[in-house]
Design a protein around this motif. Structure first.
Motif, PDB file in Angstrom:
ATOM      1  N   THR A   1      62.447  88.540 102.574  1.00 38.19           N
ATOM      2  CA  THR A   1      61.283  88.371 103.439  1.00 38.19           C
ATOM      3  C   THR A   1      61.511  87.192 104.373  1.00 38.19           C
ATOM      4  N   LEU A   2      61.280  87.399 105.658  1.00 39.67           N
ATOM      5  CA  LEU A   2      61.504  86.373 106.676  1.00 39.67           C
ATOM      6  C   LEU A   2      60.171  85.855 107.193  1.00 39.67           C
ATOM      7  N   THR A   3      60.074  84.557 107.371  1.00 40.68           N
ATOM      8  CA  THR A   3      58.853  83.960 107.924  1.00 40.68           C
ATOM      9  C   THR A   3      59.224  82.893 108.941  1.00 40.68           C
ATOM     10  N   ALA A   4      58.445  82.834 110.024  1.00 45.48           N
ATOM     11  CA  ALA A   4      58.635  81.787 111.030  1.00 45.48           C
ATOM     12  C   ALA A   4      57.940  80.523 110.563  1.00 45.48           C
ATOM     13  N   ARG A   5      58.569  79.386 110.833  1.00 46.00           N
ATOM     14  CA  ARG A   5      57.988  78.114 110.396  1.00 46.00           C
ATOM     15  C   ARG A   5      56.746  77.750 111.201  1.00 46.00           C
ATOM     16  N   GLY A   6      56.665  78.266 112.435  1.00 44.20           N
ATOM     17  CA  GLY A   6      55.476  78.014 113.237  1.00 44.20           C
ATOM     18  C   GLY A   6      55.458  76.687 113.946  1.00 44.20           C
ATOM     19  N   GLY A   7      56.525  75.918 113.853  1.00 41.27           N
ATOM     20  CA  GLY A   7      56.563  74.621 114.517  1.00 41.27           C
ATOM     21  C   GLY A   7      56.827  74.752 116.002  1.00 41.27           C
ATOM     22  N   THR A   8      56.671  73.634 116.716  1.00 41.54           N
ATOM     23  CA  THR A   8      56.852  73.653 118.166  1.00 41.54           C
ATOM     24  C   THR A   8      58.131  72.969 118.611  1.00 41.54           C
ATOM     25  N   LYS A   9      58.938  72.470 117.685  1.00 41.11           N
ATOM     26  CA  LYS A   9      60.145  71.744 118.058  1.00 41.11           C
ATOM     27  C   LYS A   9      61.395  72.614 117.993  1.00 41.11           C
ATOM     28  N   GLU A  10      61.340  73.742 117.337  1.00 41.30           N
ATOM     29  CA  GLU A  10      62.519  74.585 117.218  1.00 41.30           C
ATOM     30  C   GLU A  10      62.101  76.021 116.927  1.00 41.30           C
ATOM     31  N   PHE A  11      63.004  76.941 117.265  1.00 44.07           N
ATOM     32  CA  PHE A  11      62.840  78.325 116.861  1.00 44.07           C
ATOM     33  C   PHE A  11      63.523  78.431 115.498  1.00 44.07           C
ATOM     34  N   ALA A  12      62.798  78.639 114.426  1.00 47.62           N
ATOM     35  CA  ALA A  12      63.428  78.651 113.119  1.00 47.62           C
ATOM     36  C   ALA A  12      62.751  79.667 112.208  1.00 47.62           C
ATOM     37  N   VAL A  13      63.562  80.258 111.330  1.00 44.92           N
ATOM     38  CA  VAL A  13      63.103  81.296 110.421  1.00 44.92           C
ATOM     39  C   VAL A  13      63.585  80.958 109.014  1.00 44.92           C
ATOM     40  N   ASP A  14      62.710  81.098 108.034  1.00 47.98           N
ATOM     41  CA  ASP A  14      63.066  80.914 106.632  1.00 47.98           C
ATOM     42  C   ASP A  14      63.062  82.266 105.923  1.00 47.98           C
ATOM     43  N   SER A  15      63.683  82.299 104.742  1.00 43.13           N
ATOM     44  CA  SER A  15      63.761  83.560 104.013  1.00 43.13           C
ATOM     45  C   SER A  15      63.481  83.351 102.536  1.00 43.13           C
ATOM     46  N   GLN A  16      63.046  84.435 101.907  1.00 43.42           N
ATOM     47  CA  GLN A  16      62.869  84.451 100.460  1.00 43.42           C
ATOM     48  C   GLN A  16      63.513  85.722  99.929  1.00 43.42           C
ATOM     49  N   LEU A  17      64.487  85.557  99.030  1.00 43.70           N
ATOM     50  CA  LEU A  17      65.238  86.684  98.475  1.00 43.70           C
ATOM     51  C   LEU A  17      64.708  87.034  97.092  1.00 43.70           C
ATOM     52  N   ASN A  18      64.392  88.299  96.906  1.00 46.39           N
ATOM     53  CA  ASN A  18      64.008  88.820  95.595  1.00 46.39           C
ATOM     54  C   ASN A  18      64.768  90.119  95.366  1.00 46.39           C
ATOM     55  N   TYR A  19      65.564  90.164  94.306  1.00 48.40           N
ATOM     56  CA  TYR A  19      66.324  91.381  94.031  1.00 48.40           C
ATOM     57  C   TYR A  19      66.663  91.427  92.546  1.00 48.40           C
ATOM     58  N   SER A  20      67.133  92.580  92.108  1.00 52.28           N
ATOM     59  CA  SER A  20      67.572  92.720  90.721  1.00 52.28           C
ATOM     60  C   SER A  20      68.706  93.727  90.661  1.00 52.28           C
ATOM     61  N   ILE A  21      69.588  93.534  89.692  1.00 54.04           N
ATOM     62  CA  ILE A  21      70.609  94.525  89.355  1.00 54.04           C
ATOM     63  C   ILE A  21      70.237  95.030  87.969  1.00 54.04           C
ATOM     64  N   GLY A  22      69.807  96.273  87.893  1.00 53.64           N
ATOM     65  CA  GLY A  22      69.218  96.813  86.679  1.00 53.64           C
ATOM     66  C   GLY A  22      70.221  97.067  85.572  1.00 53.64           C
ATOM     67  N   ASP A  23      69.689  97.463  84.425  1.00 52.59           N
ATOM     68  CA  ASP A  23      70.529  97.811  83.276  1.00 52.59           C
ATOM     69  C   ASP A  23      71.327  99.075  83.568  1.00 52.59           C
ATOM     70  N   PHE A  24      72.405  99.215  82.834  1.00 49.49           N
ATOM     71  CA  PHE A  24      73.271 100.377  83.054  1.00 49.49           C
ATOM     72  C   PHE A  24      72.572 101.657  82.602  1.00 49.49           C
ATOM     73  N   LYS A  25      72.659 102.667  83.462  1.00 54.97           N
ATOM     74  CA  LYS A  25      72.077 103.981  83.168  1.00 54.97           C
ATOM     75  C   LYS A  25      73.207 105.008  83.122  1.00 54.97           C
ATOM     76  N   GLN A  26      73.349 105.669  81.990  1.00 50.72           N
ATOM     77  CA  GLN A  26      74.421 106.656  81.848  1.00 50.72           C
ATOM     78  C   GLN A  26      73.976 107.975  82.449  1.00 50.72           C
ATOM     79  N   THR A  27      74.837 108.555  83.270  1.00 56.94           N
ATOM     80  CA  THR A  27      74.504 109.808  83.948  1.00 56.94           C
ATOM     81  C   THR A  27      75.370 110.972  83.486  1.00 56.94           C
ATOM     82  N   LYS A  28      76.447 110.677  82.749  1.00 58.37           N
ATOM     83  CA  LYS A  28      77.333 111.755  82.326  1.00 58.37           C
ATOM     84  C   LYS A  28      77.882 111.445  80.940  1.00 58.37           C
ATOM     85  N   ASP A  29      77.891 112.447  80.078  1.00 54.94           N
ATOM     86  CA  ASP A  29      78.422 112.302  78.725  1.00 54.94           C
ATOM     87  C   ASP A  29      78.851 113.689  78.255  1.00 54.94           C
ATOM     88  N   ASP A  30      80.048 114.098  78.664  1.00 51.70           N
ATOM     89  CA  ASP A  30      80.555 115.432  78.357  1.00 51.70           C
ATOM     90  C   ASP A  30      81.754 115.323  77.424  1.00 51.70           C
TER      91      ASP A  30
END
Length: 514
Positions: free
Chosen positions: A394-423
């Protein structure tokens, strides 16, 4: 509210300022001009005679701040309409027909004319003579960079008032009451000519501090620009004067006029000007490819070691490899393992978000064959699965008047292993396979699911690092590209989002009065 349909294909940046915002700034610029000239509220305009003495015929007037209209029917590119309003005062003139002097009171006379815009380079010393506030703002911008002054170029945008002649018949509209003497009218217009062609001269509309292309430039440093006037016949105040810029030393398009004409849609929703849906002064747009391909993707490329596939608003990274291992005792045992990943970063139109999706996949195939060149397969075990990747930045502008600047917040996950094949097929395959696969591959794991998870472990670690490095510390800094409006005020940038029409990065511009 619907965002502009304009697509920044030929330019990297557009700062579109509304007519309403420009005219609100003109009030400050007008006060600053009179202060610099040490003029009173009432201007005294009396021409010089050939012998250098001052004529006794002329005009005193209280003149309102210049009013600029960007809506010029059939106007040339970069042409605007300027209105001078003489609120009160007096014209002292000579009536040649009657051979006598006369006085004419002024009450809200209006004179409108067309003029062209242009830009020219300037140094700080000269800028101080033109507009002290703009000089101070430009000097502060350069000083805050920590770089030498010669790294920057300064250019200002202005109205070419020196070429205006109100005594000519074309390109002007004079609203002086019919009962006013023609001699008083002519004297008033000739006095205004003196003001326009002399003291007002090239009337500045704004200043740009940009990086000099002779020096190395960061991604978001503006190194060249042109201007554009876009009329809006739905609502005059939503017409825009735009700075169209290039980043990082890139050249302006070969056919500038054709590139400007392609930006046919309005930049600002009229409802955002009159307060119906909001209240903004303009819009800052940054081409999505600059943000994605020139800024964000190189960080992923460095972390992942591959180039992305470009697909509209999406950038996709993919990797796949496989290896086979054999072991021979009473039978030939073979394991083929494969690993892959898919990572997709996608702009979400109409939101301030980049979505992250993908998966890290692993598989193995275990087979047993009887010995010999014509050995037959006696058993097979195939297993596959994946770990899902999901999240957003998610990106947000700081809103200040001295610079053009953008901050970010990262949220993510790498899930548990899911088996799709077992033959499985063949005698004893499960028992033999589960016991032999770890030995052949040199991995840990007592079950097929554990073995699959261990096969993709290194790719999970690499993906975690790539996401943290590329997205965890995104800080878009545009402070090397600074626009200074008349009066030395600066802008605040708010409500960052990706255009719902084109995916370009947009920020609302709020003018902060000096």
């Amino acid at each position: 509210m619907s965002d502009s349909k304009n697509i920044l294909t030929d330019f990297d940046l557009c700062l579109a300022l509304s007519q309403k915002a420009i005219n609100s700034q003109m009030a400050y610029a007008w006060k600053a001009w009179k202060r610099r000239k040490q003029l009173d509220e009432t201007l005294s305009i009396y021409p010089k005679k050939e012998d250098g003495t001052t004529s006794k015929f002329g005009m005193t007037a209280v003149i309102a701040p210049l009013d600029v209209s960007l809506n010029v029917a059939d106007g040339k590119l970069g042409q605007v309409k300027v209105t001078l309003t003489l609120q009160s005062g007096n014209v002292h003139y000579y009536d040649e027909d009657e051979e006598e002097t006369g006085d004419q009171a002024i009450a809200d006379w209006r004179v409108s004319f067309l003029t062209d815009l242009d830009k020219k380079p300037v140094d700080l010393k000269t800028l101080a003579l033109i507009d002290a506030d703009a000089h101070d703002a430009a000097q502060e911008t350069i000083g805050a960079s920590g770089l030498p002054e010669d790294v920057f170029s300064i250019e200002y945008l202005f109205m070419k008032l020196t070429e205006v002649d109100l005594l000519l018949s074309d390109n002007k509209d004079v609203a002086i009451p019919d009962g006013v003497s023609k001699h008083a009218r002519t004297k008033a217009l000739s006095c205004l000519n003196l003001l326009l062609q002399g003291d007002l001269g090239d009337y500045m509309l704004g200043t740009v501090v940009r990086r000099n292309t002779a020096h190395q430039t960061p991604t978001f440093a503006m190194t060249d620009f042109i201007f554009d006037v876009h009329a809006d016949w739905r609502a005059a105040d939503a017409a825009t004067l735009s700075y169209l810029g290039m980043f990082s030393g890139k050249s302006l398009p070969g056919d500038i006029n054709a590139a400007r004409i392609k930006l046919a849609d309005g930049w600002i929703d009229p409802a955002m000007i009159d307060g119906t849906k909001g209240l903004v002064s303009g819009l800052l747009a940054i081409r999505k490819e600059v943000f994605l391909d020139n800024y964000l993707m190189p960080q992923f490329k460095q972390a992942l070691g591959s180039d992305p596939v470009v697909d509209g608003l999406k950038r996709r990274f993919a990797f796949e490899d496989s290896a086979s291992h054999t072991n021979r005792d009473l039978v030939d045992r073979k394991v083929v393992q494969a690993r892959s990943y898919l990572l997709e970063i996608a702009i979400v139109p109409g939101a301030n978000r980049l979505d992250i999706s993908g998966s890290i996949d692993g598989s193995f195939t275990y087979t047993e064959h009887t010995l010999g060149p014509l050995g037959t397969e006696t058993s097979r075990l195939e297993a596959a699965g994946y770990r899902p990747i999901g999240g957003a930045v998610t990106l947000t502008a700081r809103g200040g008047t001295k610079e053009f600047a953008v901050d970010s917040q990262l949220n993510y996950s790498i899930g548990d292993f899911k088996q799709t094949k077992d033959d499985a097929s063949g005698f004893g395959v499960v028992e033999n396979g589960v016991s032999w696969i770890p030995k052949i591959l040199g991995i840990n794991g007592g079950t097929m699911l554990e073995m699959l998870g261990n096969i993709v472990t290194d790719k999970v670690d690499a993906m975690n690092a790539a996401l943290q490095n590329a997205l965890g510390h995104v800080a878009v800094d545009l402070s090397q590209s600074h626009f200074i409006p008349p009066g030395g005020g600066v802008f605040s940038f708010q409500d960052l989002r990706f255009s719902d029409q084109t995916g370009d990065m947009l920020l609302d511009v709020i003018y902060q009065a000096p």
